[in-house]
Scaffold this motif. Structure first.
Motif, PDB file in Angstrom:
ATOM      1  N   ALA A   1       0.830  -1.210   0.000  1.00  0.00           N
ATOM      2  CA  ALA A   1       0.000   0.000   0.000  1.00  0.00           C
ATOM      3  C   ALA A   1       0.864   1.259   0.000  1.00  0.00           C
ATOM      4  CB  ALA A   1      -0.921  -0.010   1.220  1.00  0.00           C
ATOM      5  N   LYS A   2       1.954   1.241   0.774  1.00  0.00           N
ATOM      6  CA  LYS A   2       2.871   2.393   0.804  1.00  0.00           C
ATOM      7  C   LYS A   2       3.535   2.609  -0.549  1.00  0.00           C
ATOM      8  CE  LYS A   2       4.060   2.398   5.710  1.00  0.00           C
ATOM      9  NZ  LYS A   2       5.144   2.207   6.692  1.00  0.00           N
ATOM     10  N   GLN A   3       3.948   1.507  -1.175  1.00  0.00           N
ATOM     11  CA  GLN A   3       4.594   1.621  -2.489  1.00  0.00           C
ATOM     12  C   GLN A   3       3.636   2.192  -3.527  1.00  0.00           C
ATOM     13  OE1 GLN A   3       6.061  -2.290  -3.333  1.00  0.00           O
ATOM     14  NE2 GLN A   3       7.758  -2.150  -1.865  1.00  0.00           N
ATOM     15  N   LYS A   4       2.361   1.777  -3.470  1.00  0.00           N
ATOM     16  CA  LYS A   4       1.377   2.319  -4.405  1.00  0.00           C
ATOM     17  C   LYS A   4       1.158   3.814  -4.185  1.00  0.00           C
ATOM     18  CE  LYS A   4      -1.312  -1.867  -5.341  1.00  0.00           C
ATOM     19  NZ  LYS A   4      -2.637  -2.515  -5.184  1.00  0.00           N
ATOM     20  N   ASP A   5       1.083   4.206  -2.913  1.00  0.00           N
ATOM     21  CA  ASP A   5       0.882   5.625  -2.610  1.00  0.00           C
ATOM     22  C   ASP A   5       2.070   6.465  -3.071  1.00  0.00           C
ATOM     23  OD1 ASP A   5      -1.542   5.032  -1.475  1.00  0.00           O
ATOM     24  OD2 ASP A   5      -0.728   4.863   0.560  1.00  0.00           O
ATOM     25  N   GLU A   6       3.275   5.960  -2.843  1.00  0.00           N
ATOM     26  CA  GLU A   6       4.468   6.691  -3.285  1.00  0.00           C
ATOM     27  C   GLU A   6       4.536   6.775  -4.798  1.00  0.00           C
ATOM     28  OE1 GLU A   6       7.750   4.728  -1.543  1.00  0.00           O
ATOM     29  OE2 GLU A   6       7.341   5.470   0.505  1.00  0.00           O
ATOM     30  N   ALA A   7       4.130   5.688  -5.472  1.00  0.00           N
ATOM     31  CA  ALA A   7       4.149   5.700  -6.940  1.00  0.00           C
ATOM     32  C   ALA A   7       3.152   6.724  -7.493  1.00  0.00           C
ATOM     33  CB  ALA A   7       3.824   4.309  -7.472  1.00  0.00           C
ATOM     34  N   LYS A   8       1.983   6.836  -6.833  1.00  0.00           N
ATOM     35  CA  LYS A   8       0.999   7.825  -7.289  1.00  0.00           C
ATOM     36  C   LYS A   8       1.493   9.242  -7.080  1.00  0.00           C
ATOM     37  CE  LYS A   8      -3.114   4.964  -6.572  1.00  0.00           C
ATOM     38  NZ  LYS A   8      -4.336   4.779  -5.747  1.00  0.00           N
TER      39      LYS A   8
END
Length: 360
Positions: A283-290
């Motif tokens: 979830a953190k990786q997705k948020d950072e990617a966005k």
């Protein structure tokens, strides 16, 4: 006259002129007053403010030192050391007393402390302490738990042999309070989760329903802390993993008090924590990617593609001669158009093919 006396002035005023000489001598003489200066009243320069009198400040008393508490505060390391020496005893009979429990575990070593827990009380308003002293216990409850603290860890290891013993028609559960990660994994391999349990069911009811699967090490039912009523789910640990396999085969046929049990495999706390951490990382990786998304990173070959040196599909040089010309392309048409042309040609007496028209 050498000294002044009281009443001289009044007598002077009433006296004749002959006595005036004596008074002149009195005032001309260097005489000192009899009244001292300290006794004379001096009017203060500042008049006191009218109103309430200021309160007198009380002397500050020193604070009393706090009394030493019966239970001193312990550091986390000291608490862990005590927990390692603590033994848990579950499913004890409700009427079991301290002397009986101490006698049961006295052979394994010196007992430092003993306490009962999870006793169901009848009146929640009075509180637990008052109900226990007045013996106001819930009559529907059948069991309670206890904790024993030994002087050494070796005594605890010996006391674990009492697990599963019968005490007044109750199979007691004896276990550690602190477990290692490997012990938690081993427990999960040989355990099953049970749901849809009747609230009034006991550990003995669950044991009798699942004894056919294999030898049971212990049954654990989760209960409410105040009322000691079951929450409707629990765990059963078998001695071998074969008991888990057999329980999964008959999971649709096991019933207790007319209710079908829901049986599932157990997952250890370690695996659950690892899955939670993995989900949180994703979830953190997705948020950072966005947040950091600014399109695809440019490559060195992109300039050559847009300049015309390379094609987009294959990294080969572009050849204009190899491109198919418009003349050689075969025309395609829809089925409706083709049918119309066929009808026209049949009227005129010709044959129509896709893309071409030929006369007979």
């Amino acid at each position: 006259m050498d000294e002044y006396k009281v009443g001289d002035i009044s007598s002077f005023l009433n006296s004749s002129t002959s006595e005036q000489k004596a008074t002149n001598d009195l005032f001309s003489a260097n005489t000192q007053p009899v009244v001292s200066v300290d006794e004379v009243y001096v009017k203060p320069l500042v008049e006191p403010v009218k109103g309430k009198r200021p309160k007198k400040s009380k002397p500050v008393e020193p604070e009393p030192e706090p009394e030493a508490s019966k239970f001193p505060t312990l550091s986390p390391e000291e608490k862990l050391e005590i927990d390692k020496r603590t033994l848990f005893i579950g499913n004890l009979p409700l009427g079991y007393k301290r002397k009986q429990l101490r006698k049961l575990f006295a052979d394994f070593g010196k007992i430092q402390s003993l306490r009962f827990r999870s006793v169901a009380i009848s009146d929640l308003k009075l509180g637990r302490k008052v109900c226990l002293k007045t013996n106001k216990v819930n009559e529907n409850a059948t069991s309670k738990n206890a904790y024993i603290v030994f002087d050494h860890e070796e005594c605890l290891e010996k006391a674990l042999s009492k697990n599963g013993d019968m005490v007044n028609d109750h199979h007691i559960r004896v276990d550690r309070v602190v477990k290692s990660k490997q012990q938690i994994k081993d427990d999960s391999k040989n355990s099953i989760f049970i749901g849809n349990i009747p609230f009034a069911a006991t550990e003995e009811d669950i044991r009798s329903a699942l004894e056919q699967c294999g030898e049971i090490e212990y049954v654990r039912l989760l209960r409410d802390a105040k009322t000691n009523i079951g929450k409707g789910f629990g765990y059963v640990k078998f001695v071998d993993s074969s008991g888990v396999m057999f329980a999964m085969k008959i999971k649709d046929t096991v019933e207790v008090n007319g209710r079908k049990l829901r049986i599932q495999r157990c997952k250890s706390k370690v695996t659950l924590e690892n899955t939670k951490k993995a989900k949180e990382l994703k979830a953190k990786q997705k948020d950072e990617a966005k947040k950091n998304f600014r399109g695809r990173k440019s490559k060195s070959s992109d300039k050559e593609i847009f300049s015309g040196k390379f094609t987009k599909s294959k990294n080969k040089k572009f050849d204009s001669d190899k491109r198919p010309s418009k003349k050689n392309k075969q025309k395609t048409m829809s089925k409706q158009k083709f049918d119309k042309k066929v009808n026209k040609a049949s009227k005129k007496g010709g044959v129509v093919k896709k893309g071409k028209k030929e006369k007979q």
